[in-house]
Design a protein around this motif. Sequence first.
Motif, PDB file in Angstrom:
ATOM      1  N   ASP A 167      33.824   5.966  47.027  1.00 18.43           N
ATOM      2  CA  ASP A 167      34.123   6.482  48.364  1.00 18.43           C
ATOM      3  C   ASP A 167      35.619   6.733  48.506  1.00 18.43           C
ATOM      4  OD1 ASP A 167      35.158   3.929  48.481  1.00 18.43           O
ATOM      5  OD2 ASP A 167      33.685   3.169  49.912  1.00 18.43           O
ATOM      6  N   ASP A 168      36.043   6.996  49.729  1.00 17.30           N
ATOM      7  CA  ASP A 168      37.453   7.299  49.979  1.00 17.30           C
ATOM      8  C   ASP A 168      38.358   6.130  49.611  1.00 17.30           C
ATOM      9  OD1 ASP A 168      36.538   9.708  50.916  1.00 17.30           O
ATOM     10  OD2 ASP A 168      36.696   9.172  53.030  1.00 17.30           O
ATOM     11  N   SER A 172      41.659   6.002  46.940  1.00 20.46           N
ATOM     12  CA  SER A 172      42.982   5.526  47.328  1.00 20.46           C
ATOM     13  C   SER A 172      43.551   4.524  46.317  1.00 20.46           C
ATOM     14  CB  SER A 172      42.929   4.877  48.713  1.00 20.46           C
ATOM     15  OG  SER A 172      42.226   3.633  48.672  1.00 20.46           O
ATOM     16  N   VAL A 192      32.412  10.641  49.271  1.00 22.20           N
ATOM     17  CA  VAL A 192      33.781  11.156  49.195  1.00 22.20           C
ATOM     18  C   VAL A 192      33.962  12.237  50.251  1.00 22.20           C
ATOM     19  CG1 VAL A 192      35.402  12.478  47.797  1.00 22.20           C
ATOM     20  CG2 VAL A 192      34.112  10.590  46.770  1.00 22.20           C
ATOM     21  N   ARG A 195      39.296  12.765  53.574  1.00 24.00           N
ATOM     22  CA  ARG A 195      40.299  11.695  53.598  1.00 24.00           C
ATOM     23  C   ARG A 195      40.545  11.136  52.211  1.00 24.00           C
ATOM     24  NH1 ARG A 195      39.058   8.028  59.015  1.00 24.00           N
ATOM     25  NH2 ARG A 195      39.341   9.705  60.550  1.00 24.00           N
ATOM     26  N   GLY A 196      39.476  10.958  51.463  1.00 22.58           N
ATOM     27  CA  GLY A 196      39.647  10.455  50.108  1.00 22.58           C
ATOM     28  C   GLY A 196      40.372  11.439  49.212  1.00 22.58           C
TER      29      GLY A 196
END
Length: 262
Positions: A167-168, A172, A192, A195-196
Motif C-alpha cells: 500500500d501507500d 513510503s 496503491v 499518495r503512495g
Amino acid sequence: MWDLVLGDRRINSLRLVARMWNGTRGIHRLGGAVVPEGNQKKERTMLQFLTNHFYDVEALRGYLLQREMSKVHMKNRSFTWLEEQHGPYCAGAFFILKQGGAVKFRDKEWIRPDKYGHFSPEFWNFQEVPVEAVDASDCEINYEGLDNLLLLKELQSLLLQRCPHVDDWCLSRLYPLADSLQELSLAGCPRVSERGLACLHHLQNLRRLDISDLPAVSNPGLTQILVEEMLPNCKVVGVDWAEGLKLGPEEQPQDTASPVLA
C-alpha cells in the motif's frame, strides 16, 4: 426455506420446519445455545432468531479474518537472526523465497521455489554476492516485511505486481533503496493510490516504473503525467497518456492524432 445473504455468499442453512418449533426440539445456533422451551419459545420471533444467527456469522467472519491476518504477520516477520549468521543478502533472499517469490544474485541464475515451495539451498553460498533483482509478484509482503527487503542495498529491480498488501505506507519506506533501484513494478496492486506514488520522488535513479491497473488511482492519465514530472529520467509505463483525464465534451481535442511529447 429462508436465504440469508452475507456479502457475496448466500447461506441456505436456515431450513425451518414446523416440527422444530414443537415442545420436543429446539433450534441450535452456531454458538451452541438452545432455544428456550415452553412459553418462552413461543415468544421468540423469527426476527430475533435471524438477528442472533447473523450476529454469530459476523463473529465467525471476524475470527477467520483475524486468523488470516495472523498468518500474514507471521510471513512478514523479521529475519534479523539470519542476517547475523549469513549476512543481509542471504537473509533477504530467504524471506523472498519463503514468500514464494524469486531472487537473482549478481551474475547468477534466478532462484525460484517449485510448486511445493521448495528451492535450492545453493544461495547460502552467496553471502558476499549482492541480490540485484527480486520478483515478489503475488506475494503477501506488507509494511513489516519490507524490513527484510531493505537489507538489499544494491537491489536494482523490484517487481511487486499484484501484491495484495502493498500500500501507500509500503511505498513510503522504499527510500533506503534510492541509490540502487532502477526498475519498479507496482502493476495490479489494489492498495496503491496517488499518495503512495508521490512518495517515490526519492527514487531519482529509477529508469522504469510500471503503474498499470491500479484500481485505487482515480485519475490514471493525470497521475502518469505528474509522476513523469516527478521522475524525469524514468520511463513510466502501463497507462495510456489520455486515460482518465476526464475531459468534458467541450474540452475534447479536435485533433485525434497522438501528441508528441518533448
